[in-house]
Design a protein around this motif. Structure first.
Motif, PDB file in Angstrom:
ATOM      1  N   ILE A   9      -5.611  13.284 -28.079  1.00  0.00           N
ATOM      2  CA  ILE A   9      -5.137  14.035 -26.634  1.00  0.00           C
ATOM      3  C   ILE A   9      -6.316  14.997 -26.431  1.00  0.00           C
ATOM      4  N   GLY A  10      -6.376  15.154 -25.050  1.00  0.00           N
ATOM      5  CA  GLY A  10      -7.494  15.871 -24.365  1.00  0.00           C
ATOM      6  C   GLY A  10      -6.861  17.318 -23.906  1.00  0.00           C
ATOM      7  N   LEU A  11      -7.650  18.039 -23.344  1.00  0.00           N
ATOM      8  CA  LEU A  11      -7.260  19.492 -23.151  1.00  0.00           C
ATOM      9  C   LEU A  11      -7.373  19.661 -21.622  1.00  0.00           C
ATOM     10  N   ASN A  12      -6.504  20.181 -20.885  1.00  0.00           N
ATOM     11  CA  ASN A  12      -6.659  20.729 -19.561  1.00  0.00           C
ATOM     12  C   ASN A  12      -6.607  22.330 -19.719  1.00  0.00           C
ATOM     13  N   GLY A  13      -7.730  23.096 -19.482  1.00  0.00           N
ATOM     14  CA  GLY A  13      -7.652  24.390 -19.481  1.00  0.00           C
ATOM     15  C   GLY A  13      -7.131  25.105 -18.317  1.00  0.00           C
ATOM     16  N   ASP A  14      -6.319  26.316 -18.473  1.00  0.00           N
ATOM     17  CA  ASP A  14      -6.010  26.912 -17.345  1.00  0.00           C
ATOM     18  C   ASP A  14      -6.186  28.366 -17.455  1.00  0.00           C
ATOM     19  N   PHE A  15      -7.006  28.973 -16.363  1.00  0.00           N
ATOM     20  CA  PHE A  15      -7.339  30.228 -16.181  1.00  0.00           C
ATOM     21  C   PHE A  15      -6.236  31.125 -16.299  1.00  0.00           C
ATOM     22  N   GLY A  16      -5.274  30.729 -15.743  1.00  0.00           N
ATOM     23  CA  GLY A  16      -3.949  31.885 -15.199  1.00  0.00           C
ATOM     24  C   GLY A  16      -3.136  31.954 -16.391  1.00  0.00           C
ATOM     25  N   ASN A  17      -3.015  31.004 -17.431  1.00  0.00           N
ATOM     26  CA  ASN A  17      -2.009  31.055 -18.638  1.00  0.00           C
ATOM     27  C   ASN A  17      -2.436  32.218 -19.568  1.00  0.00           C
ATOM     28  N   TRP A  18      -3.655  32.925 -19.765  1.00  0.00           N
ATOM     29  CA  TRP A  18      -4.018  33.659 -20.438  1.00  0.00           C
ATOM     30  C   TRP A  18      -4.255  35.115 -19.941  1.00  0.00           C
ATOM     31  N   GLY A  19      -4.071  36.133 -20.506  1.00  0.00           N
ATOM     32  CA  GLY A  19      -4.738  37.390 -20.013  1.00  0.00           C
ATOM     33  C   GLY A  19      -5.188  38.408 -21.091  1.00  0.00           C
ATOM     34  N   GLY A  20      -5.101  39.610 -20.564  1.00  0.00           N
ATOM     35  CA  GLY A  20      -5.568  40.553 -21.634  1.00  0.00           C
ATOM     36  C   GLY A  20      -6.997  40.831 -21.790  1.00  0.00           C
ATOM     37  N   PRO A  21      -7.492  41.801 -22.701  1.00  0.00           N
ATOM     38  CA  PRO A  21      -8.736  42.149 -22.716  1.00  0.00           C
ATOM     39  C   PRO A  21      -9.707  41.150 -23.538  1.00  0.00           C
ATOM     40  N   THR A  22      -9.138  40.136 -24.102  1.00  0.00           N
ATOM     41  CA  THR A  22      -9.910  38.925 -24.916  1.00  0.00           C
ATOM     42  C   THR A  22      -9.947  37.624 -23.881  1.00  0.00           C
ATOM     43  N   LYS A  23      -9.339  37.842 -22.490  1.00  0.00           N
ATOM     44  CA  LYS A  23      -9.193  36.710 -21.688  1.00  0.00           C
ATOM     45  C   LYS A  23     -10.388  35.667 -21.765  1.00  0.00           C
ATOM     46  N   GLU A  64     -11.223  19.035 -20.589  1.00  0.00           N
ATOM     47  CA  GLU A  64     -11.742  17.732 -19.704  1.00  0.00           C
ATOM     48  C   GLU A  64     -11.236  18.019 -18.106  1.00  0.00           C
ATOM     49  N   THR A  65     -10.133  18.791 -17.869  1.00  0.00           N
ATOM     50  CA  THR A  65      -9.990  19.409 -16.717  1.00  0.00           C
ATOM     51  C   THR A  65      -9.591  20.682 -16.722  1.00  0.00           C
ATOM     52  N   CYS A  66      -9.452  21.305 -15.541  1.00  0.00           N
ATOM     53  CA  CYS A  66      -9.166  22.787 -15.656  1.00  0.00           C
ATOM     54  C   CYS A  66      -8.185  23.013 -14.442  1.00  0.00           C
ATOM     55  N   HIS A  67      -7.288  23.956 -14.584  1.00  0.00           N
ATOM     56  CA  HIS A  67      -6.726  24.466 -13.345  1.00  0.00           C
ATOM     57  C   HIS A  67      -7.411  25.951 -13.134  1.00  0.00           C
ATOM     58  N   ALA A  68      -7.903  25.850 -12.056  1.00  0.00           N
ATOM     59  CA  ALA A  68      -8.625  27.052 -11.599  1.00  0.00           C
ATOM     60  C   ALA A  68      -7.803  27.918 -10.562  1.00  0.00           C
ATOM     61  N   LYS A  69      -7.154  28.587 -11.485  1.00  0.00           N
ATOM     62  CA  LYS A  69      -6.061  29.544 -10.623  1.00  0.00           C
ATOM     63  C   LYS A  69      -6.486  30.829 -10.343  1.00  0.00           C
ATOM     64  N   ALA A  70      -6.448  31.346  -9.366  1.00  0.00           N
ATOM     65  CA  ALA A  70      -6.849  32.395  -8.902  1.00  0.00           C
ATOM     66  C   ALA A  70      -5.977  33.549  -8.732  1.00  0.00           C
ATOM     67  N   ASP A  71      -6.154  34.865  -8.704  1.00  0.00           N
ATOM     68  CA  ASP A  71      -5.239  35.981  -8.206  1.00  0.00           C
ATOM     69  C   ASP A  71      -5.648  36.424  -6.959  1.00  0.00           C
ATOM     70  N   PHE A  72      -4.658  36.620  -6.116  1.00  0.00           N
ATOM     71  CA  PHE A  72      -5.119  37.001  -4.781  1.00  0.00           C
ATOM     72  C   PHE A  72      -4.342  38.566  -4.627  1.00  0.00           C
ATOM     73  N   VAL A  73      -4.811  39.619  -4.078  1.00  0.00           N
ATOM     74  CA  VAL A  73      -4.283  40.668  -3.924  1.00  0.00           C
ATOM     75  C   VAL A  73      -4.317  41.178  -2.374  1.00  0.00           C
ATOM     76  N   ASP A  91     -12.261  38.496 -11.127  1.00  0.00           N
ATOM     77  CA  ASP A  91     -11.802  37.724 -12.312  1.00  0.00           C
ATOM     78  C   ASP A  91     -12.043  36.341 -12.334  1.00  0.00           C
ATOM     79  N   TYR A  92     -11.963  35.874 -10.879  1.00  0.00           N
ATOM     80  CA  TYR A  92     -12.293  34.348 -10.687  1.00  0.00           C
ATOM     81  C   TYR A  92     -13.663  33.941 -11.158  1.00  0.00           C
ATOM     82  N   GLY A  93     -14.565  34.760 -10.877  1.00  0.00           N
ATOM     83  CA  GLY A  93     -15.954  34.354 -11.207  1.00  0.00           C
ATOM     84  C   GLY A  93     -16.310  34.572 -12.531  1.00  0.00           C
ATOM     85  N   GLN A  94     -15.645  35.478 -13.324  1.00  0.00           N
ATOM     86  CA  GLN A  94     -15.710  35.552 -14.927  1.00  0.00           C
ATOM     87  C   GLN A  94     -15.069  34.404 -15.679  1.00  0.00           C
ATOM     88  N   CYS A  95     -13.794  33.657 -14.978  1.00  0.00           N
ATOM     89  CA  CYS A  95     -13.298  32.719 -15.533  1.00  0.00           C
ATOM     90  C   CYS A  95     -14.116  31.669 -15.353  1.00  0.00           C
TER      91      CYS A  95
END
Length: 277
Positions: free
Chosen positions: A190-204, A216-225, A233-237
């Protein structure tokens, strides 16, 4: 090497949920598609229109959320596969968005239900099918039950061109150690899809960096304010993923109330292209 958008930019139908309007919520006691619900209002585009719509905006990789599929009928699936082919769009992943295989009360039922959707991924010619590893607290028993169910799914799917993946999502995989434990036990099945938006906190960002070498794939989820991209945040992810050695596609995930969906998707796309060029 220059960033190649054709290979490394995708979009999820979740980013277009307001445009699609309708959803078909899942009932895990049935293998049938559920009744249509006008979850997000009027329909602007049907699912069959989406491949050409994204291709016209320079995106040729698509992820399909399972509750956006209106029918499992082979004729409809053939029409969707033709729409993808005619637009020269690759179905990157079928996102199977329900089930809890880490719960002893539902694991057997949900394994069979998820398998019915993996069969749909095969019929659609998807590159991948993403499965939820589980929603229980990450006890050793829950993790091992997930490993057992995912192994069963991988064995049923043996010989298929569809690669099975899971995601850093819900309580079971809420930190890097649990992701690594699960994937180590599965030994590449089984492979991994990493999601930017599923984790938070100071160690994100450190946590994302700890798993994106496996992704292998990425959900590049961004926050909009207030309609503006949170560029910090998006750049650091993105930097965390790249520093970990990630080389796969970035799937644009947009879910803010503003701007409109196409504008939000284009903002994410342009930011990634500029940062990684």
């Amino acid at each position: 090497m220059a960033f190649n958008s054709a290979d490394r930019i995708a979009v999820s139908t979740w980013s277009l949920h307001r445009m699609l309007g309708t959803t078909y919520p899942h009932n895990l006691d049935s293998l049938e598609i559920g009744p249509v619900q006008e979850t997000y209002g009027e329909v602007d585009e049907s699912l069959l229109d989406i491949p050409s719509a994204i291709a016209n905006r320079g995106i040729n990789r698509l992820e399909l959320v399972s509750f956006h599929l209106p029918s499992k009928d082979p004729i409809y699936l053939g029409e969707l596969r033709s729409a993808l082919s005619n637009a020269d769009v690759t179905l990157q992943t079928l996102l199977i968005d329900a089930g809890d295989i880490s719960d002893p009360a539902t694991s057997a039922r949900d394994t069979d239900w998820i398998w019915s959707w993996i069969e749909i991924a095969n019929q659609l010619g998807a590159e991948r099918a993403r499965v939820i590893a589980g929603k229980q607290k990450p006890t050793r028993d829950a993790l091992d039950l997930s490993v057992k169910a995912l192994t069963t799914l991988a064995e049923r799917n043996a010989g298929s061109k569809v690669r099975l993946t899971t995601e850093n999502w819900f309580d079971l995989l809420a930190e890097p150690a649990h992701v690594h434990y699960l994937l180590d036990k599965l030994d590449g099945r089984i492979g991994l899809n990493g999601d930017f938006g599923n984790w938070g906190g100071p160690t994100k960002y450190d946590d994302l960096r700890a798993i994106f070498g496996l992704a292998e794939t990425c959900h590049a989820k961004a926050d909009f304010v207030d309609g503006k991209l949170d560029e910090s945040d998006y750049g650091q992810c993105l930097q965390a993923a790249e520093e970990a050695g990630y080389k796969g596609p970035y799937t644009l995930v947009f879910q803010a109330d503003s701007p409109d969906e196409w504008a939000g998707i284009e903002t994410e796309k342009e930011f990634i292209e500029e940062l990684l060029k």
